[in-house]
Design a protein around this motif. Structure first.
Motif, PDB file in Angstrom:
ATOM      1  N   ALA A   1      85.961  38.511 -70.377  1.00 25.92           N
ATOM      2  CA  ALA A   1      85.480  37.131 -70.400  1.00 25.92           C
ATOM      3  C   ALA A   1      85.179  36.647 -68.981  1.00 25.92           C
ATOM      4  CB  ALA A   1      86.519  36.221 -71.047  1.00 25.92           C
ATOM      5  N   THR A   2      84.073  35.933 -68.826  1.00 29.51           N
ATOM      6  CA  THR A   2      83.658  35.476 -67.495  1.00 29.51           C
ATOM      7  C   THR A   2      84.062  34.043 -67.199  1.00 29.51           C
ATOM      8  OG1 THR A   2      81.498  34.841 -68.425  1.00 29.51           O
ATOM      9  CG2 THR A   2      81.682  37.036 -67.441  1.00 29.51           C
ATOM     10  N   MET A   3      84.481  33.301 -68.215  1.00 31.56           N
ATOM     11  CA  MET A   3      84.825  31.890 -68.002  1.00 31.56           C
ATOM     12  C   MET A   3      85.810  31.435 -69.079  1.00 31.56           C
ATOM     13  SD  MET A   3      80.962  30.603 -68.875  1.00 31.56           S
ATOM     14  CE  MET A   3      79.957  31.578 -70.012  1.00 31.56           C
TER      15      MET A   3
ATOM     16  N   GLY B   1      80.087  37.814 -70.976  1.00 34.91           N
ATOM     17  CA  GLY B   1      80.837  38.996 -70.562  1.00 34.91           C
ATOM     18  C   GLY B   1      81.051  40.036 -71.646  1.00 34.91           C
ATOM     19  N   PHE B   2      80.263  39.978 -72.718  1.00 37.41           N
ATOM     20  CA  PHE B   2      80.382  40.990 -73.767  1.00 37.41           C
ATOM     21  C   PHE B   2      79.546  42.226 -73.438  1.00 37.41           C
ATOM     22  CE2 PHE B   2      81.410  37.154 -76.324  1.00 37.41           C
ATOM     23  CZ  PHE B   2      82.618  37.570 -76.854  1.00 37.41           C
TER      24      PHE B   2
ATOM     25  N   TYR C   1      71.930  49.088 -71.168  1.00 39.29           N
ATOM     26  CA  TYR C   1      72.901  48.082 -71.593  1.00 39.29           C
ATOM     27  C   TYR C   1      74.100  48.785 -72.219  1.00 39.29           C
ATOM     28  CZ  TYR C   1      69.218  44.473 -71.244  1.00 39.29           C
ATOM     29  OH  TYR C   1      68.238  43.620 -70.789  1.00 39.29           O
ATOM     30  N   TRP C   2      75.272  48.174 -72.111  1.00 43.06           N
ATOM     31  CA  TRP C   2      76.454  48.734 -72.755  1.00 43.06           C
ATOM     32  C   TRP C   2      77.504  47.641 -72.947  1.00 43.06           C
ATOM     33  CZ3 TRP C   2      74.774  49.639 -67.832  1.00 43.06           C
ATOM     34  CH2 TRP C   2      75.609  49.195 -66.782  1.00 43.06           C
ATOM     35  N   LEU C   3      78.411  47.894 -73.896  1.00 41.69           N
ATOM     36  CA  LEU C   3      79.504  46.954 -74.136  1.00 41.69           C
ATOM     37  C   LEU C   3      80.491  47.032 -72.972  1.00 41.69           C
ATOM     38  CD1 LEU C   3      80.595  47.212 -77.877  1.00 41.69           C
ATOM     39  CD2 LEU C   3      79.611  45.246 -76.725  1.00 41.69           C
ATOM     40  N   LYS C   4      80.875  45.899 -72.439  1.00 46.14           N
ATOM     41  CA  LYS C   4      81.900  45.882 -71.396  1.00 46.14           C
ATOM     42  C   LYS C   4      83.252  46.113 -72.047  1.00 46.14           C
ATOM     43  CE  LYS C   4      81.591  42.988 -67.957  1.00 46.14           C
ATOM     44  NZ  LYS C   4      81.501  41.745 -67.147  1.00 46.14           N
ATOM     45  N   LYS C   5      84.155  46.790 -71.321  1.00 48.31           N
ATOM     46  CA  LYS C   5      85.471  47.123 -71.865  1.00 48.31           C
ATOM     47  C   LYS C   5      86.560  46.330 -71.163  1.00 48.31           C
ATOM     48  CE  LYS C   5      83.982  51.841 -72.871  1.00 48.31           C
ATOM     49  NZ  LYS C   5      84.232  53.262 -72.627  1.00 48.31           N
TER      50      LYS C   5
END
Length: 251
Positions: free
Chosen positions: A152-154, A236-237, A247-251
């Motif tokens: 998560a970014t925020m 942030g996903f 592109y890729w899913l962030k872990k």
């Protein structure tokens, strides 16, 4: 298994080691990698049993659990940029004088003061954890909150989502479930967060997508794929290369 849920539900010892043990495997809390028990894993000419190989995986993919945790968003660690920098240098084994020289602040005694302040923060954290553990035993009215995703970014009030709210909002905007169409992108930020989290379930964890592939996955759910893609990145996903080629899913 949901990586974020497993991460936030892990014990302190499990977080320190970076993985949890399941009946038939070891599960990496940092990325979701699963190492099956009973299998011998080769790596650079050496063979490892499952538990040791999980440690090899963490070292190779994440450098260390410390590096991974210290790299999380400040809203999740509670650390200022200054404290984060100090802890990184302390972890590297630098002396107070070396830290003072590298950061260019005060004197060695100034660094000792910062060490004391961090130790005080640790004591406060331990006390708070004990209080919350005791509270769980008595608070019968506490709602079950959905833990925020680790990338998560925020993190703010939008993440105060209960399991009941998540089910209600998901049913309202995705009545046919994750394999169905999104009837409307929600107007409220909390609702959007819930739906975006559901949309990520359409993507494979370890897969690299082209922009065209990402667009197609989203388009299968909702026509305005550009809008959804932008929100998935800003929340942030999803992560992507600067040129938008991968592109890729962030872990």
């Amino acid at each position: 298994m949901d990586i974020s849920e497993s991460f936030w539900n892990a014990s302190l010892e499990e977080l320190k080691q970076g993985y949890i043990e399941e009946s038939d495997s070891y599960f990496c809390l940092l990325c979701g990698e699963k190492i099956e028990k009973g299998i011998i894993y080769p790596h650079e000419g050496i063979f490892y049993e499952a538990k040791r190989y999980m440690r090899v995986h963490i070292e190779g993919s994440h450098k260390s659990v410390f590096d991974y945790l210290i790299g999380l968003d400040k809203k999740l660690t509670g650390l200022t940029d200054h404290q984060n920098h100090l802890l990184r240098l302390f972890y590297q084994g630098k002396s107070d004088k070396e830290v003072q020289t590298e950061m260019g602040i005060g004197s060695a005694s100034t660094i000792r003061h910062h060490r004391f302040a961090l130790k005080e923060k640790e004591r406060q954290a331990r006390t708070f954890l004990a209080i919350m553990e005791l509270l769980k035993e008595k608070d019968q009215h506490a709602p079950a909150f959905v833990p925020p995703h680790k990338t998560a970014t925020m993190v703010d009030d939008r993440y105060a989502i209960t399991e009941e709210e998540q089910k209600e909002i998901t049913k309202k905007f995705l009545p046919e479930g994750i394999n169905g169409r999104l009837i409307k992108f929600p107007p409220k930020e909390k609702q959007r967060l819930i739906i975006l989290r559901e949309i990520t379930r359409r993507f494979e964890t370890d897969m690299i997508y082209t922009e065209k592939e990402i667009n197609q996955v989203i388009r299968d759910m909702y026509d305005d794929y550009v809008l959804i893609r932008r929100y998935l990145i800003s929340y942030g996903f999803l992560e992507r290369k600067a040129d938008g080629s991968q592109y890729w899913l962030k872990k």
